[in-house]
Design a protein around this motif. Structure first.
Motif, PDB file in Angstrom:
ATOM      1  N   HIS A  24     -28.131  21.642 -22.279  1.00 59.45           N
ATOM      2  CA  HIS A  24     -28.796  20.354 -22.116  1.00 59.45           C
ATOM      3  C   HIS A  24     -27.801  19.205 -22.062  1.00 59.45           C
ATOM      4  N   GLU A  25     -26.765  19.292 -22.874  1.00 60.99           N
ATOM      5  CA  GLU A  25     -25.747  18.248 -22.878  1.00 60.99           C
ATOM      6  C   GLU A  25     -25.004  18.229 -21.545  1.00 60.99           C
ATOM      7  N   GLY A  26     -24.730  19.404 -20.999  1.00 56.31           N
ATOM      8  CA  GLY A  26     -24.058  19.499 -19.703  1.00 56.31           C
ATOM      9  C   GLY A  26     -24.907  18.910 -18.588  1.00 56.31           C
ATOM     10  N   GLN A  27     -26.205  19.121 -18.663  1.00 57.42           N
ATOM     11  CA  GLN A  27     -27.106  18.554 -17.667  1.00 57.42           C
ATOM     12  C   GLN A  27     -27.026  17.028 -17.691  1.00 57.42           C
ATOM     13  N   LEU A  28     -27.097  16.467 -18.872  1.00 61.01           N
ATOM     14  CA  LEU A  28     -27.033  15.017 -19.001  1.00 61.01           C
ATOM     15  C   LEU A  28     -25.674  14.487 -18.535  1.00 61.01           C
ATOM     16  N   ARG A  29     -24.595  15.195 -18.861  1.00 65.54           N
ATOM     17  CA  ARG A  29     -23.256  14.781 -18.405  1.00 65.54           C
ATOM     18  C   ARG A  29     -23.171  14.773 -16.881  1.00 65.54           C
ATOM     19  N   ARG A  30     -23.725  15.797 -16.232  1.00 69.29           N
ATOM     20  CA  ARG A  30     -23.709  15.847 -14.763  1.00 69.29           C
ATOM     21  C   ARG A  30     -24.382  14.604 -14.186  1.00 69.29           C
ATOM     22  N   LEU A  31     -25.510  14.231 -14.747  1.00 67.56           N
ATOM     23  CA  LEU A  31     -26.230  13.059 -14.245  1.00 67.56           C
ATOM     24  C   LEU A  31     -25.503  11.757 -14.581  1.00 67.56           C
ATOM     25  N   GLU A  32     -24.850  11.710 -15.732  1.00 63.66           N
ATOM     26  CA  GLU A  32     -24.065  10.524 -16.092  1.00 63.66           C
ATOM     27  C   GLU A  32     -22.904  10.331 -15.128  1.00 63.66           C
ATOM     28  N   VAL A  33     -22.225  11.413 -14.783  1.00 55.45           N
ATOM     29  CA  VAL A  33     -21.104  11.349 -13.836  1.00 55.45           C
ATOM     30  C   VAL A  33     -21.608  10.886 -12.467  1.00 55.45           C
ATOM     31  N   LEU A  34     -22.729  11.444 -12.024  1.00 59.03           N
ATOM     32  CA  LEU A  34     -23.299  11.060 -10.744  1.00 59.03           C
ATOM     33  C   LEU A  34     -23.655   9.573 -10.729  1.00 59.03           C
ATOM     34  N   ALA A  35     -24.316   9.102 -11.784  1.00 58.06           N
ATOM     35  CA  ALA A  35     -24.702   7.690 -11.859  1.00 58.06           C
ATOM     36  C   ALA A  35     -23.466   6.791 -11.853  1.00 58.06           C
ATOM     37  N   ALA A  36     -22.437   7.159 -12.608  1.00 60.70           N
ATOM     38  CA  ALA A  36     -21.213   6.358 -12.656  1.00 60.70           C
ATOM     39  C   ALA A  36     -20.522   6.309 -11.300  1.00 60.70           C
ATOM     40  N   ALA A  37     -20.547   7.413 -10.573  1.00 61.63           N
ATOM     41  CA  ALA A  37     -19.880   7.481  -9.270  1.00 61.63           C
ATOM     42  C   ALA A  37     -20.695   6.823  -8.160  1.00 61.63           C
ATOM     43  N   SER A  38     -21.953   6.488  -8.433  1.00 63.57           N
ATOM     44  CA  SER A  38     -22.825   5.959  -7.389  1.00 63.57           C
ATOM     45  C   SER A  38     -22.593   4.483  -7.085  1.00 63.57           C
ATOM     46  N   GLY A  39     -21.753   3.832  -7.858  1.00 63.58           N
ATOM     47  CA  GLY A  39     -21.514   2.411  -7.637  1.00 63.58           C
ATOM     48  C   GLY A  39     -22.734   1.554  -7.942  1.00 63.58           C
ATOM     49  N   GLY A  40     -23.558   1.998  -8.867  1.00 62.50           N
ATOM     50  CA  GLY A  40     -24.736   1.236  -9.255  1.00 62.50           C
ATOM     51  C   GLY A  40     -25.986   1.581  -8.464  1.00 62.50           C
ATOM     52  N   ARG A  41     -25.878   2.497  -7.533  1.00 61.99           N
ATOM     53  CA  ARG A  41     -27.038   2.872  -6.716  1.00 61.99           C
ATOM     54  C   ARG A  41     -28.008   3.773  -7.481  1.00 61.99           C
ATOM     55  N   VAL A  42     -27.490   4.513  -8.474  1.00 66.65           N
ATOM     56  CA  VAL A  42     -28.327   5.380  -9.300  1.00 66.65           C
ATOM     57  C   VAL A  42     -28.230   4.901 -10.747  1.00 66.65           C
ATOM     58  N   SER A  43     -29.386   4.664 -11.341  1.00 67.67           N
ATOM     59  CA  SER A  43     -29.447   4.233 -12.730  1.00 67.67           C
ATOM     60  C   SER A  43     -30.053   5.362 -13.559  1.00 67.67           C
ATOM     61  N   LEU A  44     -29.376   5.762 -14.600  1.00 65.82           N
ATOM     62  CA  LEU A  44     -29.813   6.864 -15.449  1.00 65.82           C
ATOM     63  C   LEU A  44     -30.252   6.340 -16.804  1.00 65.82           C
ATOM     64  N   ARG A  45     -31.357   6.882 -17.263  1.00 68.01           N
ATOM     65  CA  ARG A  45     -31.816   6.549 -18.615  1.00 68.01           C
ATOM     66  C   ARG A  45     -32.455   7.792 -19.219  1.00 68.01           C
ATOM     67  N   THR A  46     -32.552   7.786 -20.530  1.00 71.76           N
ATOM     68  CA  THR A  46     -33.214   8.885 -21.215  1.00 71.76           C
ATOM     69  C   THR A  46     -34.480   8.351 -21.878  1.00 71.76           C
ATOM     70  N   ALA A  47     -35.435   9.236 -22.050  1.00 65.81           N
ATOM     71  CA  ALA A  47     -36.676   8.896 -22.733  1.00 65.81           C
ATOM     72  C   ALA A  47     -36.857   9.879 -23.880  1.00 65.81           C
ATOM     73  N   ASP A  48     -37.417   9.397 -24.961  1.00 66.86           N
ATOM     74  CA  ASP A  48     -37.643  10.274 -26.106  1.00 66.86           C
ATOM     75  C   ASP A  48     -38.665  11.348 -25.758  1.00 66.86           C
ATOM     76  N   CYS A  49     -39.739  10.966 -25.087  1.00 70.94           N
ATOM     77  CA  CYS A  49     -40.749  11.953 -24.692  1.00 70.94           C
ATOM     78  C   CYS A  49     -41.528  11.407 -23.500  1.00 70.94           C
ATOM     79  N   LEU A  50     -41.685  12.232 -22.476  1.00 70.33           N
ATOM     80  CA  LEU A  50     -42.463  11.860 -21.291  1.00 70.33           C
ATOM     81  C   LEU A  50     -43.836  12.523 -21.296  1.00 70.33           C
ATOM     82  N   ASP A  51     -44.198  13.144 -22.408  1.00 69.17           N
ATOM     83  CA  ASP A  51     -45.504  13.758 -22.608  1.00 69.17           C
ATOM     84  C   ASP A  51     -45.809  14.844 -21.577  1.00 69.17           C
ATOM     85  N   ALA A  52     -44.788  15.640 -21.282  1.00 69.02           N
ATOM     86  CA  ALA A  52     -44.952  16.768 -20.354  1.00 69.02           C
ATOM     87  C   ALA A  52     -44.193  17.974 -20.899  1.00 69.02           C
ATOM     88  N   CYS A  53     -44.292  18.190 -22.195  1.00 69.78           N
ATOM     89  CA  CYS A  53     -43.504  19.223 -22.878  1.00 69.78           C
ATOM     90  C   CYS A  53     -43.699  20.621 -22.297  1.00 69.78           C
TER      91      CYS A  53
END
Length: 109
Positions: A24-53
């Protein structure tokens, strides 16, 4: 305009409780790297729960000018590869991700 990506990290998504063999941590890191490399075109955020467990891991993509796309069972590198490719290239959602598409909680019967 940006693409917004929300990654659920509540009780089931993002923890080893339900999917002990997934990085799970690796998944989040992949998305963080992608967002950082996007030049602001991709914004990443996390949610505590999206009610779709029941569909964990859940990722919601809000492409520019389009409705949000809810994806469930984002638990494999191939799914992450398709998700990353979509976010980098833009354009329509890859057909392979249709298999992971879920209805938002408010639209479920």
């Amino acid at each position: 305009m940006r693409d917004y990506v929300t990654v659920c990290r509540g009780c089931c998504c993002g923890t080893r409780k339900k999917h002990p063999d997934y990085d799970h941590e690796g998944q989040l890191r992949r998305l963080e790297v992608l967002a950082a490399a996007s030049g602001g075109r991709v914004s990443l955020r996390t949610a505590d729960c999206l009610d779709a467990c029941e569909h964990s891991n859940v990722v919601v993509v809000k492409p520019r000018g389009q409705k949000p796309v809810w994806l469930g069972f984002v638990l494999h590198d191939a799914v992450m590869d398709d998700l990353e490719r979509w976010l980098v290239e833009g354009g329509p959602m890859p057909a392979a991700l249709e298999l992971n598409r879920i209805a938002p909680p408010a639209q479920r019967a």
